[in-house]
Every structure is written in structure tokens, then in C-alpha cells.
Write an enzyme that holds these catalytic residues in place. Structure first.
Site, mmCIF file in Angstrom:
data_model
loop_
_atom_site.group_PDB
_atom_site.id
_atom_site.type_symbol
_atom_site.label_atom_id
_atom_site.label_comp_id
_atom_site.label_asym_id
_atom_site.label_seq_id
_atom_site.Cartn_x
_atom_site.Cartn_y
_atom_site.Cartn_z
ATOM 1 N N GLU A 166 12.280 4.994 8.244
ATOM 2 C CA GLU A 166 12.253 4.355 9.569
ATOM 3 C C GLU A 166 13.179 5.075 10.546
ATOM 4 O O GLU A 166 14.098 4.473 11.133
ATOM 5 C CB GLU A 166 12.604 2.867 9.433
ATOM 6 C CG GLU A 166 11.570 2.113 8.597
ATOM 7 C CD GLU A 166 11.796 0.611 8.519
ATOM 8 O OE1 GLU A 166 12.938 0.176 8.710
ATOM 9 O OE2 GLU A 166 10.819 -0.123 8.262
ATOM 10 N N GLU B 101 5.478 0.545 3.099
ATOM 11 C CA GLU B 101 6.130 -0.771 3.111
ATOM 12 C C GLU B 101 5.219 -1.749 3.822
ATOM 13 O O GLU B 101 4.688 -1.439 4.898
ATOM 14 C CB GLU B 101 7.467 -0.745 3.872
ATOM 15 C CG GLU B 101 8.626 -0.207 3.111
ATOM 16 C CD GLU B 101 9.944 -0.366 3.872
ATOM 17 O OE1 GLU B 101 10.163 -1.432 4.487
ATOM 18 O OE2 GLU B 101 10.731 0.587 3.843
HETATM 19 C C1 BGP Z 1 12.391 -2.350 6.421
HETATM 20 C C2 BGP Z 1 13.365 -1.560 5.576
HETATM 21 C C3 BGP Z 1 13.521 -2.049 4.171
HETATM 22 C C4 BGP Z 1 13.312 -3.524 3.956
HETATM 23 C C5 BGP Z 1 12.324 -4.186 4.892
HETATM 24 C C6 BGP Z 1 12.386 -5.694 4.915
HETATM 25 O O1 BGP Z 1 12.682 -2.219 7.770
HETATM 26 O O2 BGP Z 1 12.966 -0.207 5.476
HETATM 27 O O3 BGP Z 1 14.697 -1.518 3.655
HETATM 28 O O4 BGP Z 1 14.431 -4.221 3.676
HETATM 29 O O5 BGP Z 1 12.454 -3.731 6.206
HETATM 30 O O6 BGP Z 1 13.481 -6.122 5.671
HETATM 31 P P1 BGP Z 1 14.444 -7.301 5.211
HETATM 32 O O7 BGP Z 1 14.940 -6.879 3.877
HETATM 33 O O8 BGP Z 1 15.511 -7.387 6.211
HETATM 34 O O9 BGP Z 1 13.586 -8.493 5.151
#
Ligand code: BGP
Length: 498
Positions: A201, A396
Site C-alpha cells: 500500500e 488483500e
Molecule cells: C490493509 C493493510 C493490512 C491489514 C488490512 C486490514 O490496509 O495492508 O496490513 O491490516 O488493511 O486493516 P485492519 O487490520 O486495520 O482492519
């Protein structure tokens, strides 16, 4: 008739290509734990705190950090306040976890390598053998289980020392240090790893500069911060291109991808002013990937820098480096879509890791207020296919939700199954529309520590981990209903969505 045919060949009705990389995604800083074992140095992630009662629409409260808080974290050995330090103990339990992923039928698993496990401060001349041994065994275990590793080199886990002593990614020196780390990874793990990503990201530098580029805002004048962050991103883009260069030289056949948060923005309505605004938002999201895929900065951004008086320090060869070593594929995270409007300030807001935006009246939201939009994934895939003309990889996607363990130990998560069913249908629709999708690795395939709030109760996994927000629990793993559902999806190559 159709049923009888699908019994003979359950994959026959699937639009997903043969060899599609079904799997799951993790990041080392959120699952490994073992924060101070085998010589590992502290990372920026080890300083982020548990935020149980934060208003998730308060972006600053979620992601802000001060120098005083960093100093306090550096002096502390606490793991309750800093839950990423214990993670889910993947560091010691990866063999058990990989066996579970293999049981689900995973073809691919996304993991990251913590820079500070190899180079504790980032500055050492030689890597730690213990770190190399750990990751080598991890990849060997994956390979033996028939799982293709997909490896991120930089997932919000820069060595803390660099963030404190080189002002994160602001100083050019860091490019060389990162490339040295990347080359060690290619040399040591190249025999096991074909698919790599440079920066997770990369577009989140402005949203959360501490974790993305190692910048603590109070160390700079407010007026210079924008230019500082652009400089950090430029340095990462050059480092990404150089890593791509070395990967291709050192590991023949290996492929490098960039990784964006796809913050797809819709205009609130067809008011041309809102159309222009949403177009602008989407360009601001895309430009990082544009540089990595096309090898040059978009004209609009260079104009904007000139207008704002922002000077970015380009090394002599930077333009040539960017142009010569573009990525092989484009990967992205997709959780939600956003809405923008010229009168956004007066409108109801929703949130997410991505930033806050105007509420979309057509969409439901998750327990954490993230808008759920499977059609947006089809839209994003088609749009990115038309833009980049390179293979796409959804690395993701997922639903953070509260799960309940029943008395008999089972976990029924129909909401998660439904979320994935709709999103997999959305990918299928894009494939039918001609999009080249390499694979799909849902986020947090095993419950892990949340990136933003550091909660455990925000669960994404097909596999439940017995650990609560206070760090209490046995770390025992349990299969949720979605585990069996996803196993069937993979076995039928996406034909049977239940
Ligand atoms: C993305 C990141 C991840 C992950 C995901 C969910 O932006 O790359 O590392 O954590 O978000 O976010 P969160 O864990 O805050 O729910």
C-alpha cells in the site's frame, strides 16, 4: 442435467483460469510475534498501540503518533500496549498454520519479511543468520505443502532505528540500505519464491506516514510535511525499481509486483463537479502505481509540484531507473469503495483504513464502518485492466468482524462466507469481462492483530485464534465454518460458491 455435469467435473463451470492462485494474506508484523527474539530489532509497527475505544472515524486518533510516544515505546517491553509484538505467535507456530492452509487447499500464501529480523537496525553490513534460517524454513515448509509464497518486502515494518536516525524514507541513504536487504532476500529465498511485492500500500504514505514511510509528523514543520512525504515516496519508488532490477538479474523467472490500496471513489451524483472531484481522487490513488507500472510520473503531478513549489530531489539516474525497471504485475488491496462530493464536509461520513469519505446510501457497512461493495471490485478490476494492461493480483480483501465461539467450540460465520461469496462472484464477473487476474489472497486468512486498532477482536480469518484484545488466550487454532466453505471454493476452482 447441469448438476450431473458438475458432479463429474466440479471445476467445469468455473470462469477462473487453471492455476489461479487461491490463498490468503498475512503480514509478519501482525502475526509473527517474537518481537525481540533471535536478535530482531524493533520496527515502526512495534510502536503502534492497542486502541480499544477509539472512534474509528477519527483518523488522527487511529494512526497519529508523536515523538514522545515513540520514545516511550522504544523504552518499553510491554506487549499488551503493543500487541503486534506478540501477534499470533506465527513465528513459532507456522508449521501448524501452514498445515491448516494446505488443508484448505491454498495454492498461495502472502507473507512479509521483517527487515529488522535480518538487519536489526537496517544499517548492519551482514544479515543475521537466525533471520535467514527462519524465513528459509518458512518458505521450504510452504513449498513442501504445495503453497506458492507471495512475499512482501516492506509491509509497514521498517526498522525503528532507521525511522529515528535517517528520518524514515526521507534520506536517500535508505534506498541503498533497502536494496541491500532486498538483494539478501533474493539471494537466500529466490530458490523458493517466484512472486514478490516491494511496498505494501505504497499510496498510504499520506494517510499514515509513520508506518508507511517512517515519518513522525512532529519532527517536521507542518508547512514542509507534504514535500517531505512526497520525497519519501519518491525514494521508495526508486528503491522499488532497483529491487525489480536485481530480482530479474538474480532470480530468473521471478516476478515483481507493486501493491496499491485501491480506494475506488465514486462521485456522490452526476453533478459534473462531483465527477471531476472523484476523477481527481482516483488519480491521486493511482499515480503511485502509474510510476511503478509505466516508469514515469504523470504530468499532472509534476505540474502540481511546480505550482506548489515542491522540490523533489531526484538522483541523477532516477528517471532512467524508473523507466527501465517497471513492475511485472499490479497487485492491490480492496476492502471498500469511497464516495466524494463537493459538499462532503456537510455530509454523513464513513471510515476505514483508507480515510474517511461520504456515506454511500446504497451500501451496508462492516462492524467497523467499512462500506461493503463487491460490485466495486468488478469495477476496480476492469478499470485497472484497461489502465495497466498487466496481470492483476488481489492480494488483500476481507471482512473484519466479531466472531463468537459456541459452547462446542464451533464458530459460525455466515456473514464472512457471504462477503467472500459476493466478492468472488465479482472477480468472476471481471474475468468474464476479459480481465487477467492472477490470484486472490483474502486478508488475514488466519485471525491476526489489526493494523489500525491493534485489536484481536477484529477478526478476518477462516482460522480462529484463541486470543483476545487483552492478549489473553491459549493461541489455539480452530476452523470456522468459512474454513470448510473456502476449502470447497478452492477445490472447485471457484465454481461452487455454496
Ligand atoms: C490493509 C493493510 C493490512 C491489514 C488490512 C486490514 O490496509 O495492508 O496490513 O491490516 O488493511 O486493516 P485492519 O487490520 O486495520 O482492519
Amino acid at each position: 442435467m447441469e448438476r450431473a455435469a458438475s458432479k463429474q467435473d466440479p471445476c467445469a463451470a468455473s470462469p477462473f483460469p487453471e492455476g489461479f492462485l487461491w490463498g490468503g494474506a498475512t503480514a509478519a508484523n501482525q502475526c509473527e510475534g517474537a518481537w525481540d527474539e533471535a536478535g530482531k530489532g524493533l520496527t515502526v509497527a512495534d510502536c503502534t498501540t492497542y486502541k480499544p475505544n477509539v472512534d474509528v472515524k477519527d483518523y488522527q486518533a487511529l494512526h497519529g503518533i508523536t515523538s514522545a510516544q515513540i520514545a516511550e515505546a522504544e523504552a518499553s517491553r510491554d506487549t499488551h500496549r503493543y500487541p503486534k509484538r506478540h501477534g499470533i505467535d506465527f513465528y513459532h507456530r507456522y508449521k501448524e498454520d501452514i498445515a491448516l492452509f494446505a488443508e484448505m487447499g491454498f495454492k498461495c500464501l502472502r507473507v512479509s519479511i521483517q527487515w529488522a529480523r535480518l538487519f536489526p537496525t537496517g544499517m548492519e553490513d551482514e544479515p543475521l543468520q537466525a533471520g535467514i534460517d527462519y524465513y528459509r524454513d518458512l518458505f521450504e515448509t510452504m513449498r513442501a505443502a504445495g503453497i506458492e509464497p507471495l512475499v512482501t518486502l516492506h509491509h509497514y515494518e521498517m526498522p525503528l532505528y532507521l525511522a529515528n536516525h535517517t528520518q524514515g524514507w526521507y534520506q536517500r541513504q535508505v534506498i541503498g540500505l533497502f536494496v541491500r536487504f532486498a538483494k539478501v532476500c533474493f539471494r537466500e529465498f529466490g530458490p523458493y519464491v517466484k512472486y514478490w511485492l516491494t511496498f505494501n500500500e505504497i499510496d498510504s504514505a499520506f494517510r499514515h506516514p509513520w508506518t508507511t514511510v517512517g515519518i513522525c509528523p512532529d519532527r517536521f514543520e507542518a508547512s514542509e510535511l507534504e514535500a517531505v512525504i512526497y520525497q519519501c515516496v519518491h525514494n521508495q519508488l526508486v528503491a522499488s525499481a532497483l529491487a525489480t532490477k536485481h530480482l530479474h538479474r538474480m532470480v530468473p523467472g521471478a516476478q515483481m509486483g507493486c501493491m496499491l490500496t485501491r480506494t475506488l471513489t465514486y462521485p456522490l451524483n452526476c453533478d459534473p463537479k462531483n465527477m471531476l472531484l472523484a476523477q481527481r481522487d482516483n488519480r491521486e490513488n493511482y499515480w503511485y502505481g502509474d510510476v511503478q507500472a509505466f516508469g514515469r510520473y504523470p504530468r499532472w503531478l509534476l505540474n502540481e509540484w511546480a505550482e506548489k513549489g515542491i522540490h523533489i530531489d531526484f538522483g541523477e539516474a532516477d528517471e532512467e531507473i524508473l523507466a527501465t525497471y517497471p513492475v511485472d504485475f499490479v497487485s492491490f488491496s480492496y476492502y471498500q469503495s469511497m464516495v466524494d462530493s463537493t459538499d462532503a464536509v456537510e455530509r454523513e461520513k464513513v471510515c476505514g483504513n483508507l480515510a474517511t469519505g461520504v456515506k454511500n446510501p446504497y451500501l451496508a457497512t462492516s462492524d467497523w464502518g467499512w462500506q461493503i461493495d463487491p460490485d466495486g471490485l468488478t469495477y476496480a478490476l476492469i478499470d485497472m485492466c484497461d489502465r495497466y494492461r498487466k496481470p492483476l493480483f488481489i492480494v488483500e480483501n476481507g471482512l473484519g468482524a466479531y466472531d463468537k465461539v459456541e459452547e462446542d467450540g464451533s464458530i459460525h460465520d455466515p456473514y464472512r462466507i457471504e462477503y467472500f461469496r459476493q466478492h468472488i462472484k465479482a472477480i468472476a464477473a471481471a474475468i468474464r469481462a476479459g480481465v487477467d487476474v492472477m490470484g486472490y489472497t483474502p486478508w488475514g486468512c488466519i485471525d491476526l492483530v489489526s493494523m489500525s486498532t491493534c485489536q484481536m477482536s477484529k477478526r478476518y480469518g477462516f482460522v480462529y485464534v484463541d486470543l483476545d484484545d487483552e492478549g489473553q488466550g491459549t493461541y489455539e487454532r480452530r476452523r470456522k465454518d468459512s474454513f470448510w466453505w473456502y476449502q470447497r471454493v478452492i477445490a472447485t476452482n471457484g465454481a461452487d460458491l455454496g
